[in-house]
Design a protein around this motif. Structure first.
Motif, PDB file in Angstrom:
ATOM      1  N   VAL A 114       0.817  -1.053   0.226  1.00 19.34           N
ATOM      2  CA  VAL A 114      -0.090   0.462  -0.213  1.00 19.34           C
ATOM      3  C   VAL A 114       1.098   1.507   0.247  1.00 19.34           C
ATOM      4  CG1 VAL A 114      -2.099   1.388   1.101  1.00 19.34           C
ATOM      5  CG2 VAL A 114      -1.624  -0.631   1.419  1.00 19.34           C
ATOM      6  N   PRO A 115       0.809   1.968  -0.568  1.00 22.12           N
ATOM      7  CA  PRO A 115       1.553   3.628  -1.009  1.00 22.12           C
ATOM      8  C   PRO A 115       1.451   4.382  -0.026  1.00 22.12           C
ATOM      9  CG  PRO A 115       0.018   3.000  -3.345  1.00 22.12           C
ATOM     10  CD  PRO A 115      -0.108   1.995  -2.322  1.00 22.12           C
ATOM     11  N   ALA A 116       2.548   4.353   0.659  1.00 26.59           N
ATOM     12  CA  ALA A 116       3.852   5.267   2.087  1.00 26.59           C
ATOM     13  C   ALA A 116       2.103   4.571   2.960  1.00 26.59           C
ATOM     14  CB  ALA A 116       2.788   6.461   1.691  1.00 26.59           C
ATOM     15  N   LEU A 117       2.294   3.127   3.264  1.00 26.45           N
ATOM     16  CA  LEU A 117       1.484   2.952   4.840  1.00 26.45           C
ATOM     17  C   LEU A 117       2.940   1.402   4.975  1.00 26.45           C
ATOM     18  CD1 LEU A 117      -0.397   1.161   6.799  1.00 26.45           C
ATOM     19  CD2 LEU A 117      -0.795  -0.883   4.838  1.00 26.45           C
ATOM     20  N   VAL A 118       3.479   1.491   6.571  1.00 24.56           N
ATOM     21  CA  VAL A 118       4.665   0.654   6.506  1.00 24.56           C
ATOM     22  C   VAL A 118       3.735   0.084   8.158  1.00 24.56           C
ATOM     23  CG1 VAL A 118       6.674   1.213   8.109  1.00 24.56           C
ATOM     24  CG2 VAL A 118       6.162   3.034   6.407  1.00 24.56           C
ATOM     25  N   GLN A 119       3.757  -0.997   7.535  1.00 27.87           N
ATOM     26  CA  GLN A 119       2.935  -2.021   8.937  1.00 27.87           C
ATOM     27  C   GLN A 119       4.111  -2.703   9.812  1.00 27.87           C
ATOM     28  OE1 GLN A 119       0.195  -3.160   9.143  1.00 27.87           O
ATOM     29  NE2 GLN A 119      -1.136  -3.883   7.637  1.00 27.87           N
ATOM     30  N   ARG A 120       3.950  -2.638  11.206  1.00 31.72           N
ATOM     31  CA  ARG A 120       4.686  -3.038  11.968  1.00 31.72           C
ATOM     32  C   ARG A 120       5.911  -3.958  12.274  1.00 31.72           C
ATOM     33  NH1 ARG A 120       4.981   0.116  16.410  1.00 31.72           N
ATOM     34  NH2 ARG A 120       3.002   1.336  16.829  1.00 31.72           N
ATOM     35  N   VAL A 121       4.999  -5.001  11.307  1.00 32.55           N
ATOM     36  CA  VAL A 121       5.666  -6.259  10.863  1.00 32.55           C
ATOM     37  C   VAL A 121       6.986  -6.228   9.655  1.00 32.55           C
ATOM     38  CG1 VAL A 121       3.618  -8.014  11.679  1.00 32.55           C
ATOM     39  CG2 VAL A 121       3.605  -7.214   9.294  1.00 32.55           C
ATOM     40  N   ASP A 122       6.397  -5.707   8.807  1.00 31.27           N
ATOM     41  CA  ASP A 122       6.895  -4.873   7.675  1.00 31.27           C
ATOM     42  C   ASP A 122       8.405  -4.210   8.528  1.00 31.27           C
ATOM     43  OD1 ASP A 122       5.647  -6.465   6.582  1.00 31.27           O
ATOM     44  OD2 ASP A 122       4.765  -4.306   5.225  1.00 31.27           O
ATOM     45  N   MET A 123       8.299  -3.235   9.152  1.00 34.84           N
ATOM     46  CA  MET A 123       9.306  -2.719   9.426  1.00 34.84           C
ATOM     47  C   MET A 123      10.451  -3.445  10.554  1.00 34.84           C
ATOM     48  SD  MET A 123      11.522  -0.648  10.301  1.00 34.84           S
ATOM     49  CE  MET A 123      10.701   0.801   8.801  1.00 34.84           C
ATOM     50  N   GLY A 124       9.392  -4.819  11.248  1.00 31.97           N
ATOM     51  CA  GLY A 124      10.156  -5.526  11.700  1.00 31.97           C
ATOM     52  C   GLY A 124      11.282  -7.156  10.801  1.00 31.97           C
ATOM     53  N   GLY A 125      10.841  -6.612   9.647  1.00 28.42           N
ATOM     54  CA  GLY A 125      11.483  -7.673   8.475  1.00 28.42           C
ATOM     55  C   GLY A 125      12.588  -7.003   8.019  1.00 28.42           C
ATOM     56  N   ILE A 126      12.200  -5.247   8.052  1.00 27.21           N
ATOM     57  CA  ILE A 126      13.300  -4.615   7.590  1.00 27.21           C
ATOM     58  C   ILE A 126      14.549  -4.398   7.997  1.00 27.21           C
ATOM     59  CG2 ILE A 126      14.105  -2.392   6.529  1.00 27.21           C
ATOM     60  CD1 ILE A 126      11.119  -2.129   5.849  1.00 27.21           C
ATOM     61  N   TRP A 127      14.045  -4.583   9.377  1.00 23.26           N
ATOM     62  CA  TRP A 127      15.400  -4.865  11.112  1.00 23.26           C
ATOM     63  C   TRP A 127      16.110  -5.339  10.591  1.00 23.26           C
ATOM     64  CZ3 TRP A 127      18.321  -2.336  14.127  1.00 23.26           C
ATOM     65  CH2 TRP A 127      18.576  -2.793  15.113  1.00 23.26           C
ATOM     66  N   SER A 128      15.223  -6.840  10.522  1.00 26.84           N
ATOM     67  CA  SER A 128      15.730  -8.029  10.453  1.00 26.84           C
ATOM     68  C   SER A 128      17.335  -7.954   8.763  1.00 26.84           C
ATOM     69  CB  SER A 128      14.460  -9.711  10.119  1.00 26.84           C
ATOM     70  OG  SER A 128      14.204  -9.859  11.068  1.00 26.84           O
ATOM     71  N   ALA A 129      16.577  -7.999   7.905  1.00 26.38           N
ATOM     72  CA  ALA A 129      17.639  -8.244   6.770  1.00 26.38           C
ATOM     73  C   ALA A 129      18.321  -6.425   7.193  1.00 26.38           C
ATOM     74  CB  ALA A 129      16.794  -7.569   5.849  1.00 26.38           C
ATOM     75  N   LEU A 130      18.544  -5.434   7.541  1.00 25.80           N
ATOM     76  CA  LEU A 130      19.247  -4.788   7.959  1.00 25.80           C
ATOM     77  C   LEU A 130      20.423  -5.446   8.684  1.00 25.80           C
ATOM     78  CD1 LEU A 130      16.957  -1.223   8.319  1.00 25.80           C
ATOM     79  CD2 LEU A 130      19.266  -1.872   6.884  1.00 25.80           C
ATOM     80  N   THR A 131      20.185  -5.503   9.914  1.00 25.59           N
ATOM     81  CA  THR A 131      20.873  -6.357  10.719  1.00 25.59           C
ATOM     82  C   THR A 131      21.676  -8.107  10.446  1.00 25.59           C
ATOM     83  OG1 THR A 131      19.310  -7.815  11.681  1.00 25.59           O
ATOM     84  CG2 THR A 131      20.025  -5.789  13.125  1.00 25.59           C
ATOM     85  N   ARG A 132      21.194  -8.478   9.086  1.00 24.79           N
ATOM     86  CA  ARG A 132      22.000  -8.990   8.389  1.00 24.79           C
ATOM     87  C   ARG A 132      22.847  -8.510   7.270  1.00 24.79           C
ATOM     88  NH1 ARG A 132      20.814 -14.283   6.387  1.00 24.79           N
ATOM     89  NH2 ARG A 132      19.491 -14.619   8.096  1.00 24.79           N
ATOM     90  N   TYR A 133      21.932  -7.898   6.903  1.00 25.03           N
ATOM     91  CA  TYR A 133      23.236  -7.305   5.273  1.00 25.03           C
ATOM     92  C   TYR A 133      23.326  -5.649   5.449  1.00 25.03           C
ATOM     93  CZ  TYR A 133      21.196 -11.154   2.951  1.00 25.03           C
ATOM     94  OH  TYR A 133      20.695 -12.869   3.310  1.00 25.03           O
ATOM     95  N   GLY A 134      23.059  -4.875   6.269  1.00 25.46           N
ATOM     96  CA  GLY A 134      23.367  -3.755   6.148  1.00 25.46           C
ATOM     97  C   GLY A 134      24.494  -3.312   7.852  1.00 25.46           C
ATOM     98  N   PHE A 135      23.810  -2.915   9.032  1.00 27.46           N
ATOM     99  CA  PHE A 135      25.205  -2.952   9.863  1.00 27.46           C
ATOM    100  C   PHE A 135      25.129  -3.894  11.525  1.00 27.46           C
ATOM    101  CE2 PHE A 135      21.710  -0.300  10.080  1.00 27.46           C
ATOM    102  CZ  PHE A 135      20.583  -0.445  11.171  1.00 27.46           C
TER     103      PHE A 135
END
Length: 597
Positions: A114-135
């Motif tokens: 959905v445009p301009a929608l950030v679900q909490r579960v999506d932010m949790g998924g993005i955080w998991s990917a950032l901690t694996r590949y980002g920092f």
């Protein structure tokens, strides 16, 4: 490219507090210290989580003659509060997005993000990917630092401290740099999205029922997250102001209408004046967003439409969103195409509501064998989810029709296909099961069927669902037939319910009639027309209630008043041989009403 360089923290760790010596323990020995701490842990575990903060404030603010015991109690409170929040670094990072985050199980089921929608579960998924590949190194160091700081202070205070804010800013910069760099690496992007989507889907399935697939985290969502990271300092205060203004205006409208409730239900019908004010407020925030600078003025990008999308996605103001599209975007008509961010968001809401209805209905009825004596089973979470889906289906459909897209040649066919699928679900799955259970509920003379409340709830929901489809041009002949069948079945059952046997208690007859009355009321029907003044059984029931000293409930009064009204009507038409009994019941009714007053 696997990751960007990870920064290291330069903030000094707080000095660790010295451990208490055995001599300073409550009982003077190490064994007593451990026993006392266990006792404190048991006491604290029984305190509700919402009350721990106030208890901790009271412990810290009150001088105690036994400081050592107070310290152990404080440590137990802090430890219990923090123990349930182990992912401290994630909590700190996601606080950057707090005003924008939602937890919406209906929108989990959108076909696309959905445009301009950030679900909490999506932010949790993005955080998991950032901690694996980002920092990964930075995330681990922040977690370790926060664990150390939280040993002596409650986590909320730790996360608001200057040290935590400095760590959050470092993570923000690292995440932003990584997301910009990742945009040029297709393979890394694919791995990042795969991990983020797996984590988000797992989390979403723990939060809701019957979830098949979830709206994906895609490059568009990552682009919006990147924009929120880049412009966090200006968007967060503006969004907080928008949220407060919307809530205060809504609350003021409700209280002005005589409703003193502080909490505003999502289904409350707003006044036209309130919609006008909210619409004007939305226009003002659109201008304020575009005044933030060049990135917010490109109307082909999400940031330019951030304010109305926030009103739709977070505050769920479909009415204000429709007004904004018609008056301030499309000039009274569908001037925006389906690729426009506003229309894409509205279409996502509609398809998500349709998918939720289908998935919940299939899941709820999939394991029920109603025809062979099974009963309905709708737990509270299932009821809430299906009710919310039908409500959002109604509101999203109204908004789509109001903008002209339901009749559009480009968008209309897809929307009508969704409507047809939802109509088939109602006709093929819900109504046959409902008809079987409704008949059983009406004929249950001596005790209610075990799923009586579920049947009443589903009846109310089905008629609302049917009205929505009818208003969209999908009137359901099967639903009309079910209504006629239900009314006739209810009439026959009510006539039998009025026939009180000599050995039956009046309360049992009244309870049966009230059960039928509730089932009819769920469809908008009344039983008053079936009440006969010459029914001897009902006469005995009413006479017993009026003559007894017990309290008469409101729904029982409704049946009694309807019977008395039929008696008055009968007396006004003819001089019946039962007129003496009629007059007696009228006198009893008037006397009891005077006593109640």
């Amino acid at each position: 490219m696997n990751s960007t360089p990870t920064a290291t923290l330069s903030i000094p760790l707080p000095a660790a507090s010295p451990a208490p010596s055995p001599a300073s323990s409550p009982g003077g020995g190490g064994t007593d210290v451990a026993a006392f701490r266990r006792q404190m842990d048991e006491v604290v575990a029984r305190i509700p989580m919402h009350a721990i903060r106030s208890v901790l404030d009271a412990v810290e603010g009150t001088p105690s003659p036994n400081g050592e015991r107070a310290r152990h109690l404080r440590d137990a409170l802090v430890d219990h509060f923090n123990r349930l929040r182990p992912m401290k670094a994630r909590r700190l990072f996601t606080s950057l997005f707090e005003p924008f985050l939602v937890d919406d199980p209906v929108l989990y089921r959108s076909a696309e993000s959905v445009p301009a929608l950030v679900q909490r579960v999506d932010m949790g998924g993005i955080w998991s990917a950032l901690t694996r590949y980002g920092f990964p190194g930075l995330a681990a160091e922040v977690q370790s630092r926060l664990d150390g700081m939280a040993r002596e202070a409650i986590l909320d205070a730790v996360l608001a401290s200057p040290d935590a804010m400095a760590m959050r800013e470092l993570m923000r910069k690292e995440a932003l740099d990584f997301l910009y760099a990742m945009a040029g690496d297709r393979k890394l992007t694919d791995r990042f999205l795969a991990l983020a989507n797996d984590e988000a889907l797992h989390d979403a399935r723990l939060r809701t029922q019957y979830l098949g697939r979830k709206a994906p985290i895609d490059s568009d969502l990552l682009g919006f997250v990147r924009a929120l990271l880049e412009h966090n300092a200006v968007l967060v205060p503006l969004t907080e102001r928008m949220r407060r203004d919307i809530d205060e205006m809504r609350m003021g409208d409700m209280q002005g209408a005589g409703d003193p409730r502080p909490a505003i239900p999502s289904s409350a019908a707003p006044s036209s004046a309130e919609v006008d004010c909210q619409s004007a407020l939305m226009v003002g925030f659109v201008r304020r967003v575009r005044d933030l600078g060049l990135p917010f003025r490109d109307q082909s990008q999400l940031l330019a439409w951030f304010a109305p999308l926030y009103g739709l996605n977070v505050k769920r103001r479909y009415d204000v969103f429709l007004r904004h599209v018609r008056e301030h975007v499309g000039s009274g008509g569908p001037a925006v195409r389906e690729s426009h961010p506003l229309l894409r968001a509205l279409l996502c809401h509609f398809t998500a509501a349709c998918t939720t209805i289908r998935e919940v209905v299939d899941g709820m009825f999939g394991d029920m064998d109603i025809q062979d004596g099974g009963v309905l089973s709708a737990p509270a979470p299932t009821r809430a989810l299906l009710h919310e889906a039908v409500e959002r289906f109604d509101r999203a459909l109204t908004a789509l029709a109001g903008t002209g897209f339901l009749a559009s040649r480009s968008t209309g066919p897809a929307l009508r296909a969704e409507l047809a699928a939802v109509s088939r679900e109602l006709t093929g799955t819900v109504m046959p099961a409902l008809a079987a259970r409704m008949q059983a509920a009406m004929n249950a003379r001596h005790a209610p069927v075990p799923d009586h409340e579920d049947i009443v709830w589903l009846l109310e929901l089905v008629w609302r669902w049917g009205r929505t489809l009818g208003n969209a041009g999908y009137a359901n002949p099967e639903l009309k037939s079910l209504r006629l069948y239900a009314v006739e079945t209810g009439r026959l059952a009510f006539l039998q319910a009025m026939k009180a046997e000599p050995q039956e208690r009046p309360a049992h007859r009244m309870a049966h009639m009230l059960r039928i009355r509730r089932l009819m009321a769920a469809m908008g029907e009344t039983v008053d027309g079936w009440i006969s003044p010459v029914s001897q059984g009902l006469h005995r029931v009413v006479h017993s209630y009026l003559e007894a000293d017990g309290e008469i409930a409101g729904d029982e009064w409704a049946v009694i008043d309807a019977f008395v009204a039929s008696v008055r009507s009968e007396l006004s038409r003819s001089r019946n041989w039962q007129s003496a009994d009629f007059v007696d019941i009228l006198r009893l009714h008037e006397a009891r009403r005077r006593g109640e007053a």
